[in-house]
Scaffold this active site. Structure first.
Site, PDB file in Angstrom:
ATOM      1  N   HIS A 186       0.828  -1.209   0.000  1.00  0.00           N
ATOM      2  CA  HIS A 186       0.000   0.000   0.000  1.00  0.00           C
ATOM      3  C   HIS A 186       0.861   1.258   0.000  1.00  0.00           C
ATOM      4  CE1 HIS A 186      -2.641   2.989   2.214  1.00  0.00           C
ATOM      5  NE2 HIS A 186      -3.330   2.730   1.130  1.00  0.00           N
ATOM      6  N   GLU A 243      -4.541   7.741   7.613  1.00  0.00           N
ATOM      7  CA  GLU A 243      -5.525   6.816   7.030  1.00  0.00           C
ATOM      8  C   GLU A 243      -5.792   5.652   7.982  1.00  0.00           C
ATOM      9  OE1 GLU A 243      -6.213   4.410   2.791  1.00  0.00           O
ATOM     10  OE2 GLU A 243      -4.297   5.415   3.205  1.00  0.00           O
ATOM     11  N   GLU A 300       2.173   1.774  -3.470  1.00  0.00           N
ATOM     12  CA  GLU A 300       1.106   2.336  -4.317  1.00  0.00           C
ATOM     13  C   GLU A 300       1.009   3.844  -4.142  1.00  0.00           C
ATOM     14  OE1 GLU A 300      -3.028   3.678  -3.590  1.00  0.00           O
ATOM     15  OE2 GLU A 300      -2.976   1.562  -2.970  1.00  0.00           O
ATOM     16  N   HIS A 301       1.105   4.322  -2.907  1.00  0.00           N
ATOM     17  CA  HIS A 301       1.052   5.762  -2.646  1.00  0.00           C
ATOM     18  C   HIS A 301       2.283   6.466  -3.222  1.00  0.00           C
ATOM     19  CE1 HIS A 301      -2.209   6.750   0.408  1.00  0.00           C
ATOM     20  NE2 HIS A 301      -2.429   5.485   0.079  1.00  0.00           N
TER      21      HIS A 301
END
Length: 425
Positions: free
Chosen positions: A53, A133, A56-57
């Site tokens: 993740h 998040e 991906e960012h």
């Protein structure tokens, strides 16, 4: 239901294994496209949970040719959108643009996947964003409870770890670890460039050959086999509602009962006419929302029921759900089967009106099955499901060890031992 064959799908595989798939739609003016990678959370080691993740960012935070702002400005200058998501088995980087802007979108996606710089300043900033998040998820009980449920079903395994990762791990991940993860996990053979909309296949292939010339040369990723175990996790919090998840060892994507499981979930808790909605909400008024779901991966699945209910109502909820589960193998009607099948088929065909759904379908099918099933094939598989199939799947689910997760005022929620006894009665 008669579905005409679809001949609009074309697939080209380059010498390095990189696949390019298109689904031409002459009636639209846009193109949805993206690269799907067959790598996700379950491919991580425990000490790097969340790196998929974070990668991906970071892909959007600058390349050798573009700053993070350049990436955002260039795509929005043409009215396009650019985004990404990380799952347990796949990560996607995708865009939607007007058809004339296809070359730009291909160039940007190729750039972020091959030439990201992992700038230290951007990494610290994005690390903070992801920690926010994670904090937001923790503050959203009807969201985070699904992570706890996954962990209870697959304890101590990559399949049970959260997609966002754990805060203490995210805080320690450095740029070299992220780059190393990408170069070792991403490789042309487990990547698909998919596009749907107004485009020509040969044009996209030509663009891809030029743009994707520096893909990582990673090895085939090993993955820990999923081992469903089940169990109980309870989190007492001062909340207005108890958020409850009950689940069972489900059906994987390659299992012959995959479509029967999907139909069963639709029938049991997939809509306002479903058994759970009618019995638990409409007849008894115990919940505002309740639904079932059938999550499926390559080698595992989870069949689950989610409900949010009041503290007093929680005591009554699970016994009723258990009773409804026990009825499933014995009294499914032809009318229920037809209705659930019709709902599934309508969802499949309605999704084909969207370029984004058709694009994602291409990529997911290739990564999962090494081919693209046509809508007619899928509809035929749904139509082939019988009452006997549903009864068999229902019995199979109920016999597995349950997973129970509850958050909020959980004092009146049935415990796992009592639940097991109810289901075995």
């Amino acid at each position: 239901m008669d579905i005409p064959p679809v001949n609009s799908v074309e697939i080209t595989t380059l010498d390095n294994g990189f696949r390019i798939a298109t689904d031409a739609m002459a009636s639209v003016e846009t193109v949805s496209l993206g690269v799907w990678v067959g790598i996700g959370t379950r491919h991580e080691e425990a000490a790097e949970n969340g790196v998929s993740h974070l990668l991906e960012h970071m892909a959007f935070k600058g390349t050798k040719r573009r700053s993070a702002r350049d990436i955002a400005v260039e795509i929005e200058n043409v009215g396009g959108v650019l985004n990404a998501y990380t799952g347990r088995e796949q990560t996607a980087y995708y865009a939607k643009v007007l058809s004339n802007d296809l070359p730009l979108a291909v160039d940007i996606i190729a750039d972020i996947l091959q030439h990201s710089t992992y700038d230290a300043t951007e990494l610290e900033r994005e690390r903070g964003v992801i920690l926010q998040e994670i904090g937001q998820a923790e503050d959203t009980p009807d969201d985070i409870v699904f992570d706890y449920f996954q962990e209870a079903a697959f304890p101590g395994q990559s399949m049970g770890r959260p997609v966002l990762g754990r805060a203490e791990i995210i805080e320690g991940l450095q740029a070299d670890a992220i780059a190393r993860y990408q170069t070792s996990r991403y490789r042309p053979g487990n990547m698909v460039l998919a596009a749907a909309g107004r485009l020509e296949h040969r044009h996209l292939v030509d663009l891809a050959v030029k743009a994707f010339d520096s893909l990582p040369r990673g090895n085939t990723a090993t993955v820990e086999p999923a081992r469903y175990q089940g169990g109980e996790s309870r989190y007492a919090r001062e909340l207005e509602q108890a958020h409850i998840l009950l689940g069972f060892d489900g059906i994987g994507i390659h299992d012959p009962d995959y479509y029967a499981s999907a139909v069963l979930s639709q029938l049991f808790g997939g809509g306002m006419s479903s058994r759970l909605f009618q019995e638990v909400r409409e007849k008894r008024g115990l919940v505002y929302g309740i639904h079932s779901f059938a999550s499926a991966w390559n080698d595992a699945g989870l069949f689950g029921i989610y409900a949010g209910t009041g503290e007093d109502e929680a005591k009554e909820l699970l016994p009723i759900v258990c009773d409804e589960l026990l009825k499933l193998p014995h009294d499914i009607s032809e009318e229920e089967l037809r209705r659930a099948s019709a709902q599934l088929k309508a969802g499949i065909l309605m999704a084909r009106e969207k370029t984004s759904a058709r694009c994602e379908h291409l990529a997911s099918q290739l990564l999962t099955h090494d081919r693209v099933m046509t809508p007619a094939e899928i509809v035929a598989k749904v139509d082939a499901v019988t009452i006997a199939d549903l009864a068999r799947v229902a019995s199979r689910l109920i016999k597995s060890n349950p997973t129970l997760t509850a958050m909020g005022p959980v004092g009146h929620v049935m415990d796992l031992a009592s639940l097991r006894g109810r289901l075995q009665a």
